[in-house]
Design a protein around this motif. Structure first.
Motif, PDB file in Angstrom:
ATOM      1  N   THR A   1      -0.912   5.016   3.738  1.00 26.06           N
ATOM      2  CA  THR A   1      -1.228   3.628   3.387  1.00 26.06           C
ATOM      3  C   THR A   1      -2.584   3.541   2.698  1.00 26.06           C
ATOM      4  O   THR A   1      -3.308   4.529   2.592  1.00 26.06           O
ATOM      5  CB  THR A   1      -1.271   2.735   4.648  1.00 26.06           C
TER       6      THR A   1
ATOM      7  N   GLU B   1      -4.627   1.115   3.966  1.00 31.55           N
ATOM      8  CA  GLU B   1      -5.238   0.227   4.962  1.00 31.55           C
ATOM      9  C   GLU B   1      -6.515   0.856   5.506  1.00 31.55           C
ATOM     10  O   GLU B   1      -6.630   1.206   6.684  1.00 31.55           O
ATOM     11  CB  GLU B   1      -4.248  -0.048   6.107  1.00 31.55           C
TER      12      GLU B   1
ATOM     13  N   VAL C   1       0.847  -3.025  11.711  1.00 33.11           N
ATOM     14  CA  VAL C   1       1.373  -1.899  10.937  1.00 33.11           C
ATOM     15  C   VAL C   1       1.919  -0.777  11.813  1.00 33.11           C
ATOM     16  O   VAL C   1       2.758   0.007  11.373  1.00 33.11           O
ATOM     17  CB  VAL C   1       0.299  -1.301   9.998  1.00 33.11           C
TER      18      VAL C   1
END
Length: 286
Positions: free
Chosen positions: A199, A201, A262
């Protein structure tokens, strides 16, 4: 194919990441202190520039709290400057970096779980050196995941294996009833890390298995799952046979994981059961 450099690959987390990583998904470079000393800046940069990793996962650390107090220069060389050197490589090569950290960056005086937004206030050399490592990663890179966890167990030297070892040789065990945390499987932590690197993130994460217990309750569950019948004695941390210089309250709140929704960590009892089942299948060998 993704190139992943696992630093400190011989430790319990590095081993766990290798166990859960699909070799078809990534080309893995495993190094430990025998192959590469992360405190040597030029060596680290040279290795990084030759191999050009897409992701660097830093599992290397001096985690023995007593040793850190005795040899603070060693603690800062490995835990802080080592992280700095790997961050320099990440910046030079454009790699993502995962920096493993700890609840010891907090003072352990809270009565409620620490979130990623709480101020750090380490009281030990280990905690201060790990915070310094976090700060270097933040300073040198922007594509970073700082992952704090606690009470991690897997293959190697940890609380679970220490309890099992002592249970095999003595009839009574004194365990701290006034230290609290969230037992976390190295494999579950490894699975989260592999998810995060896929990701964008970026940021700081608390990542522990769900639930909280005392060291005493943790030992109770270990012995129950191991079918070991020895007397457990709840004592203050200073009297525990498995004492270490750790925060009394080491509970982390997986706040960021929860609000961005997530990834969800499993319950600590379910993870421990999985670990102990594997331990039994290997004939009770850690």
């Amino acid at each position: 194919m993704l190139k992943v450099w696992i630093v400190g690959a011989g430790g319990q987390l590095g081993t766990a990441i290798n166990d859960v990583l699909d070799p078809l998904d990534a080309e893995v470079f495993n190094t430990d202190k025998e192959e590469l000393d992360i405190t040597h800046t030029d060596e680290v940069i040279s290795f990084g520039e030759i191999n050009r990793p897409d992701v660097i996962i830093n599992c290397a650390a001096v985690t023995d709290t007593a040793l850190c107090e005795e040899q603070p220069e060693l603690a800062y060389r490995v835990n802080a400057l080592g992280a700095r050197n790997l961050s320099i490589v990440a910046r030079k090569t454009g790699a993502k970096i995962v920096q493993l950290s700890t609840d010891d960056v907090f003072d352990g005086l809270s009565t409620t779980p620490y979130s990623e937004f709480d101020d750090t206030n380490p009281r030990t050399v280990y905690g201060r050196s790990k915070r310094a490592g976090e700060n270097y990663v933040k300073e040198f890179t922007h594509k970073h995941f700082i992952v704090r966890s606690n009470w991690v167990y897997g293959k190697g030297d940890n609380f679970v294996n220490s309890v099992l070892e002592k249970a095999g040789s003595q009839k009574q065990l004194s365990v701290a009833a006034d230290q609290f945390g969230s037992p976390t499987s190295a494999r579950d932590l490894g699975r989260l890390i592999l998810y995060l690197i896929g990701t964008n993130e970026y940021g700081t994460y608390h990542a522990t298995c769900k639930g909280t217990c005392s060291r005493y309750e943790f030992a109770e569950e270990i012995l129950k799952l191991a079918d070991r019948n020895i007397e457990l004695k709840p004592v203050p941390a200073r009297e525990s046979e498995l004492a270490s210089v750790r925060p009394a309250y080491a509970v982390l709140d997986n706040f960021i994981l929860r609000i961005i929704d997530v990834y969800e960590m499993p319950d600590w009892r379910a993870s421990l059961e999985e670990y102990m089942e594997e331990w039994k299948n290997k004939g009770g060998i850690g």
